[in-house]
Design a protein around this motif. Structure first.
Motif, short mmCIF file in Angstrom:
data_model
loop_
_atom_site.label_atom_id
_atom_site.label_comp_id
_atom_site.label_asym_id
_atom_site.label_seq_id
_atom_site.Cartn_x
_atom_site.Cartn_y
_atom_site.Cartn_z
N TRP A 101 2.81 -1.09 -3.63
CA TRP A 101 3.53 -0.39 -2.56
C TRP A 101 4.11 -1.36 -1.53
O TRP A 101 5.30 -1.27 -1.19
N PRO A 102 3.34 -2.33 -0.99
CA PRO A 102 3.97 -3.24 -0.02
C PRO A 102 5.02 -4.14 -0.65
O PRO A 102 6.02 -4.47 0.02
N GLY A 105 8.14 -2.35 -0.76
CA GLY A 105 8.73 -2.37 0.58
C GLY A 105 9.47 -3.66 0.86
O GLY A 105 10.56 -3.65 1.47
N ARG A 109 13.48 -3.85 1.67
CA ARG A 109 14.00 -4.49 2.89
C ARG A 109 14.93 -5.64 2.57
O ARG A 109 15.85 -5.94 3.34
N TRP A 292 6.67 -6.31 9.06
CA TRP A 292 7.41 -5.07 8.86
C TRP A 292 6.56 -3.98 8.20
O TRP A 292 6.99 -2.83 8.09
N LEU A 293 5.36 -4.29 7.78
CA LEU A 293 4.56 -3.33 7.02
C LEU A 293 4.22 -2.05 7.79
O LEU A 293 4.24 -0.97 7.20
N TRP A 296 7.10 0.26 7.31
CA TRP A 296 7.14 0.75 5.92
C TRP A 296 6.07 1.82 5.71
O TRP A 296 6.30 2.83 5.04
N SER A 299 7.28 5.15 7.29
CA SER A 299 8.24 5.89 6.47
C SER A 299 7.60 6.40 5.18
O SER A 299 7.94 7.48 4.69
N SER A 300 6.63 5.68 4.67
CA SER A 300 6.03 6.05 3.38
C SER A 300 5.06 7.22 3.49
O SER A 300 4.79 7.88 2.49
#
Length: 378
Positions: A101-102, A105, A109, A292-293, A296, A299-300
């Motif tokens: 998942w990350p 992201g 980005r 930025w996580l 993310w 939004s996730s």
């Protein structure tokens, strides 16, 4: 029982705001201590009943401290060593939210992936019908891919596994049904190295080191008393220990997008605190400095697909809408819960498959952990 997904609106709902950090206070400390005591009693009862050898909980509120509760033993093979926040466990499907998942992201980005574009827009050689699926469909488990993993039949064919998976027929139209499967994240784990130019464990390791997660790694790992073994698959054979319990991840050499990661409760707690921090919308999409996580994550965790009343799927995460609480489970006996509005979290690490799988072994404890994060504990 799964329900049909709600169709997405023409315009996406506003992304949930990341709350400003709350000042630590007595209420936070009292919640952490009280919740740790209550959940620790449940963990101890499960261990005392012989459901599994032991486990560890971390309960915390970002910026306000943590409490650690360990019960039982790491495993009989490890002597009298007791589990603590540094004991490493096979995370199973928590790999989906700790690695894949990350990294998705980061690719989004960087402009390498569009969540709503066909996969073949990023990798043109991907065949139909899988090449027509989107990242959003894979991460919300609405792709229609085959539910059975069965990768062994594709060994030694001379064709890349990602092409085999994309060439398989779908069992339902994309977006029609929520069906939790591993195949979509296996596909993402094969796609990411193609886009980001390095092997999956290298990409993941860079991400984890940037977050200070020093105990987190893909296997295989050497056997150690601080590493919890899982199931004995064959009578008389060595116990699964240091290699993924998941057979598909093991078949892929221990590295996959859906399973294969080992970590500690301390590292998972640190990951939780990072995700629950303030969102930084600007900055480069670096995996080595992933500031930025939190954005993310915000939004996730937006509900995208209905799973059952009160429960939805975001991008990878399950979302209990009354909290909201975002969470995920691992088949081996791990769970990870985050409450963004209060910045509270619960981490659970066990080797609940030690005696074979029985989903009832953790059902009460997992329900209690979720309820502890809901408003008023309901």
């Amino acid at each position: 029982m799964s329900a049909d997904p709600q169709p997405p609106a023409d315009r996406p709902a506003p992304e949930p705001a990341t709350p400003e950090p709350a000042a630590p206070g007595p209420a936070a400390a009292d919640w952490v201590a009280g919740t740790a005591a209550a959940l620790g009693a449940g963990l101890g009862a499960a261990v005392d009943a012989g459901r599994f050898p032991g486990g560890v909980l971390v309960v915390g509120q970002a910026g306000a401290g943590r409490a650690v509760v360990g019960r039982g033993l790491v495993a009989p093979e490890c002597g009298d060593v007791r589990p603590d926040e540094h004991t490493r466990y096979d995370l199973a499907s928590l790999t989906k939210v700790l690695a894949t998942w990350p990294l998705v992201g980061a690719a989004v980005r960087a402009g390498l992936l569009d969540p709503d574009a066909p996969l073949r827009a990023a990798l043109p050689r991907l065949p139909h019908p899988g090449g027509d699926l989107t990242v959003r469909q894979l991460m919300t488990h609405t792709s229609g891919l085959l539910p059975q993993t069965g990768l062994a039949r594709y060994q030694h064919t001379g064709r890349p596994l990602i092409e085999h998976l994309c060439a398989e027929p779908l069992v339902s139209p994309p977006g029609a049904h929520h069906r939790y499967i591993d195949r979509g994240f296996i596909l993402l784990g094969l796609l990411l190295p193609e886009l980001l130019g390095r092997p999956l464990p290298v990409l993941a390791d860079e991400l984890w080191r940037g977050l200070g997660l020093t105990a987190t790694a893909y296997g295989p790992l050497p056997r150690d008393v601080r590493l919890a073994p899982t199931e004995q698959r064959l009578r008389g054979a060595p116990r699964t220990w240091g290699i993924p319990h998941d057979p598909s991840a093991a078949l892929l050499g221990g590295v996959a997008g859906h399973a294969g990661v080992f970590s500690s409760a301390a590292d998972l707690a640190a990951f939780a605190e990072h995700l629950l921090g303030p969102a930084e919308q600007d900055g480069p999409p670096s995996t080595s400095e992933p500031s930025w996580l939190p954005g993310w994550f915000a939004s996730s965790r937006r509900p995208l697909v209905a799973v059952e009343p009160g429960l939805s799927r975001g991008l990878a995460w399950l979302v209990a809408e009354r909290g909201p609480v975002a969470y995920h489970h691992g088949f081996t006996g791990t769970s990870f819960y985050l409450a963004p509005d209060t910045r509270r979290f619960v981490v659970l690490c066990t080797n609940a498959v030690y005696h074979g799988w029985d989903r009832t072994r953790l059902a009460d404890l997992r329900a209690a952990a979720l309820h502890a994060l809901l408003p008023d504990g309901r």
